[in-house]
Write a protein that holds these residues in place. Structure first.
Motif, PDB file in Angstrom:
ATOM      1  N   SER A 297     -44.518 -45.985  15.038  1.00 38.44           N
ATOM      2  CA  SER A 297     -43.442 -45.147  14.982  1.00 38.44           C
ATOM      3  C   SER A 297     -42.203 -45.447  15.555  1.00 38.44           C
ATOM      4  CB  SER A 297     -44.035 -43.831  15.613  1.00 38.44           C
ATOM      5  OG  SER A 297     -43.097 -42.677  15.787  1.00 38.44           O
ATOM      6  N   LEU A 299     -38.054 -43.609  16.890  1.00 40.74           N
ATOM      7  CA  LEU A 299     -37.408 -42.440  17.163  1.00 40.74           C
ATOM      8  C   LEU A 299     -36.235 -42.732  17.566  1.00 40.74           C
ATOM      9  CD1 LEU A 299     -37.776 -39.366  17.101  1.00 40.74           C
ATOM     10  CD2 LEU A 299     -38.293 -39.555  19.227  1.00 40.74           C
ATOM     11  N   CYS A 308     -33.097 -46.200  20.628  1.00 37.09           N
ATOM     12  CA  CYS A 308     -34.079 -46.144  19.849  1.00 37.09           C
ATOM     13  C   CYS A 308     -35.494 -46.389  20.587  1.00 37.09           C
ATOM     14  CB  CYS A 308     -33.997 -47.028  18.749  1.00 37.09           C
ATOM     15  SG  CYS A 308     -35.357 -47.054  17.353  1.00 37.09           S
ATOM     16  N   SER A 469     -46.767 -36.558   6.469  1.00 33.55           N
ATOM     17  CA  SER A 469     -45.273 -36.638   6.877  1.00 33.55           C
ATOM     18  C   SER A 469     -44.671 -35.214   6.692  1.00 33.55           C
ATOM     19  CB  SER A 469     -44.533 -37.854   6.582  1.00 33.55           C
ATOM     20  OG  SER A 469     -44.153 -37.939   5.271  1.00 33.55           O
ATOM     21  N   SER A 471     -41.041 -32.566   7.182  1.00 33.15           N
ATOM     22  CA  SER A 471     -39.645 -32.332   7.885  1.00 33.15           C
ATOM     23  C   SER A 471     -39.221 -30.646   7.604  1.00 33.15           C
ATOM     24  CB  SER A 471     -38.817 -33.240   7.066  1.00 33.15           C
ATOM     25  OG  SER A 471     -37.294 -32.877   7.590  1.00 33.15           O
ATOM     26  N   GLY A 512     -43.246 -41.355   6.195  1.00 31.07           N
ATOM     27  CA  GLY A 512     -42.270 -40.752   6.757  1.00 31.07           C
ATOM     28  C   GLY A 512     -41.233 -40.094   5.824  1.00 31.07           C
ATOM     29  N   HIS A 514     -37.687 -37.182   6.236  1.00 32.72           N
ATOM     30  CA  HIS A 514     -36.619 -36.700   6.774  1.00 32.72           C
ATOM     31  C   HIS A 514     -35.546 -35.932   5.748  1.00 32.72           C
ATOM     32  CE1 HIS A 514     -33.463 -35.898   9.846  1.00 32.72           C
ATOM     33  NE2 HIS A 514     -32.754 -36.173   8.893  1.00 32.72           N
ATOM     34  N   SER A 554     -36.568 -42.969  11.093  1.00 36.41           N
ATOM     35  CA  SER A 554     -36.032 -41.654  12.003  1.00 36.41           C
ATOM     36  C   SER A 554     -34.269 -42.031  11.738  1.00 36.41           C
ATOM     37  CB  SER A 554     -36.332 -41.832  13.587  1.00 36.41           C
ATOM     38  OG  SER A 554     -35.646 -41.031  14.285  1.00 36.41           O
ATOM     39  N   GLU A 556     -30.605 -40.162  12.488  1.00 37.08           N
ATOM     40  CA  GLU A 556     -29.688 -39.473  13.316  1.00 37.08           C
ATOM     41  C   GLU A 556     -28.367 -39.960  13.268  1.00 37.08           C
ATOM     42  OE1 GLU A 556     -30.869 -38.026  17.748  1.00 37.08           O
ATOM     43  OE2 GLU A 556     -30.143 -39.955  18.009  1.00 37.08           O
TER      44      GLU A 556
END
Length: 576
Positions: A297, A299, A308, A469, A471, A512, A514, A554, A556
């Motif tokens: 994982s 993040l 991170c 997964s 989102s 995953g 997102h 991940s 951002e």
């Protein structure tokens, strides 16, 4: 660290925003765009002494503002979204209201995604069109430039390789030990790195040895060969552009089994003399190898993608400063003083709420870490079963475990357990939540909704596969399953509805997912990471190919972190 191949699908002709500039500073590109527009006499005169940049009261209505509103909004729809949001309001109040026209934003979105796709996939009520368009334009600009940068690097590498091989051949000829064939097929094979080109001598068509060339002849041969290669490269690149415009051609290139000699030959061509390409919008760094087992994982923290966290099967959680050095630097490994590792088993999942980071693992614990206190441990929660997923809301931590339960914890309390829910008949594999609802996916192929305020389960859907997964953003939920499919749901007033499922090219577990208003990222154990526009069907912009499965991602602030199936972590970020 295994190599990564970038495979980017070009937007359909006439549907994409043809911005090709780098994206680190949108305001600079906007200024450049506006400088190319002849606005003299169209915009009202601006009083330079005015603090807010508003037009002078004495200025007369401009020719631009006298246009019908429909034409004005249509003109504005061709400016970058960042310009409409941040620049036009500073020109005058009338132009500032252009950014409030929902219809104009919908027309812009339609042009970005194409007429055959629907957007948004979920309910349109309260949908944030400006943010969605801004994100889509950023996504298209960055990942199209990443494709071009990758191609340029491949061409430069091939050109350097060919030059070295020519130098080796010339040195061998000068030593008298080897011979080089005259102008013909064999010389081209030397330039292109064919195995036959490394032979000491080549037989002619009639069985006779070809004459040995002196240094001047070798020089002329090389010049003639480079000229021919440049002509061939130009022709191949022109042919490649025509092929890229063909419908569905990107889908064939996305499949490694369909990549034939055509692509190989194009990559072998040396770079033709031309103007330097603009700097790439994205750069890829690989964090220094510090884990000794698979990273499960990853993040991104802090709101800006500057820090991170990585969780690994080596029992450790590590924090990285992505802005230190050229490839980031390790800050520290989490754990109490004297402990040999962060957890007592595989660390499987991560979640964060501001300064607190939670990590869950196969040792049946959730551990809390204070990032503002140098990663000091702030709590230990014993769950009684392997922790497979986490979701952190304001002061409430949710944990999905192997014993079919979802547990709610108040991380501030001495006895943190608030409630334990049993909504499924098998292990809870993924979670998504907001202040009102909890959405969970289980290995029993069900998706459940729980109302936090009413304290009761609302709905359960049964699928033909199980989700790994998930989102949740706005009124939409996107999830990936164990068969490589993506599922989209609408989530409104506690009502969860399956909208559709999509095949985006993944062939194994979607590990995953997102989704934001204008972007969609997915990764899979089929060794790929894909970047999409979240329309129906999703429009895939880019595929990153690895040599081993991908365990998680991940996203951002435009930064993408990827947990590779080995011990490495890749970070794609806007170039400074």
């Amino acid at each position: 660290m295994s190599g990564v191949i970038v495979d980017v699908s070009e937007p359909d002709e006439g549907t994409g925003n043809d911005q090709d500039g780098p994206c680190p500073d949108p305001m600079k590109s906007i200024s450049s765009d506006l400088s190319r527009l002849d606005l003299h006499g169209l915009l009202p005169a601006v009083n330079s002494s005015s603090a807010d940049g508003s037009p002078s009261p004495s200025s007369e209505p401009s020719a631009l503002l006298s246009l019908p509103w429909e034409i004005l909004t249509n003109i504005a729809s061709h400016l970058p979204a960042q310009c409409v949001i941040n620049v036009l309001p500073k020109v005058c109040h009338t132009l500032g209201t252009v950014g409030e026209d929902s219809t104009a934003w919908q027309l812009r979105a339609r042009r970005l995604i194409g007429s055959r796709a629907s957007f948004p996939v979920g309910p349109r009520e309260d949908f944030d069109w400006p943010t969605a368009c801004l994100e889509m334009e950023h996504l298209i600009t960055c990942w199209r430039r990443a494709r071009q940068t990758q191609k340029d690097e491949e061409e430069r590498d091939q050109a350097r390789l060919q030059e070295r091989e020519l130098q080796v051949a010339e040195e061998q000829e000068d030593g008298g030990a080897d011979q080089v064939e005259g102008v013909g097929m064999a010389a081209q094979e030397v330039a292109y790195g064919a195995d036959e080109g490394m032979e000491v001598a080549m037989d002619g068509e009639d069985g006779e040895m070809q004459p040995i060339l002196d240094g001047d002849q070798i020089g002329r041969l090389r010049e003639e060969l480079v000229d021919r290669q440049e002509d061939g490269a130009d022709a191949l690149m022109e042919e490649g552009r025509m092929q890229d415009a063909a419908p569905h051609h990107h889908e064939d290139l996305a499949n490694p089994r369909n990549v034939g000699n055509e692509r190989e030959v194009e990559m072998m061509q040396p770079q033709s003399p031309r103007s330097p390409s603009p700097p790439p919008a994205l750069e890829c760094i690989t964090l220094p190898s510090d884990h000794i087992s698979q990273v499960n994982s990853v993040l991104l923290l802090g709101g800006e993608g500057a820090v991170c966290a990585t969780a690994s099967r080596d029992y450790n959680v590590k924090l990285w400063d992505l802005q230190a050095g050229s490839n980031g630097a390790l800050l520290y490994t989490l754990g109490k003083q004297g402990d040999l590792s962060t957890h007592g088993g595989w660390v499987w999942c991560l979640a964060s709420d501001g300064p607190l980071l939670a990590s869950g693992g196969f040792d049946s614990t959730v551990r809390l870490w204070d990032l503002q206190a140098g990663g000091a441990e702030r709590g230990l929660i014993r769950t009684g079963a392997i922790v497979l997923c986490l979701s952190y809301q304001t002061d409430v931590l949710l944990a999905g475990t192997f014993d079919k339960r979802i547990s709610m914890y108040d991380t501030r309390a001495a006895e943190p357990l608030i409630k334990s829910l049993r909504l499924h008949g098998d292990a809870v594999m993924c979670l998504a939540a907001d202040d009102n609802y909890i959405i969970s996916g289980s290995k029993d192929c069900t998706v459940a909704v729980y109302d936090r305020r009413a304290g009761k389960g609302l709905k359960k859907l049964r699928l033909s596969s199980y989700l790994l997964s998930m989102s949740h953003s706005g009124y939409e939920v996107w999830a990936g399953d164990n068969r490589g499919m993506l599922h989209s749901f609408s989530m409104q007033a506690g009502s969860l509805k399956l909208l559709s499922q999509f095949d985006v090219g993944h062939t194994d577990l979607v590990t995953g997912t997102h989704r934001s208003q204008g972007s969609l990222y997915t990764c899979s154990s089929d060794c790929t990471v894909k970047v999409h526009i979240p329309c129906a069907p999703p429009r895939t912009l880019c595929t990153l190919r690895h040599q081993i499965g991908v365990n998680g991602l991940s996203v951002e602030a435009g930064v993408l972190a990827v947990a590779c199936g080995d011990s490495s972590v890749e970070v794609w970020r806007p170039r400074k």
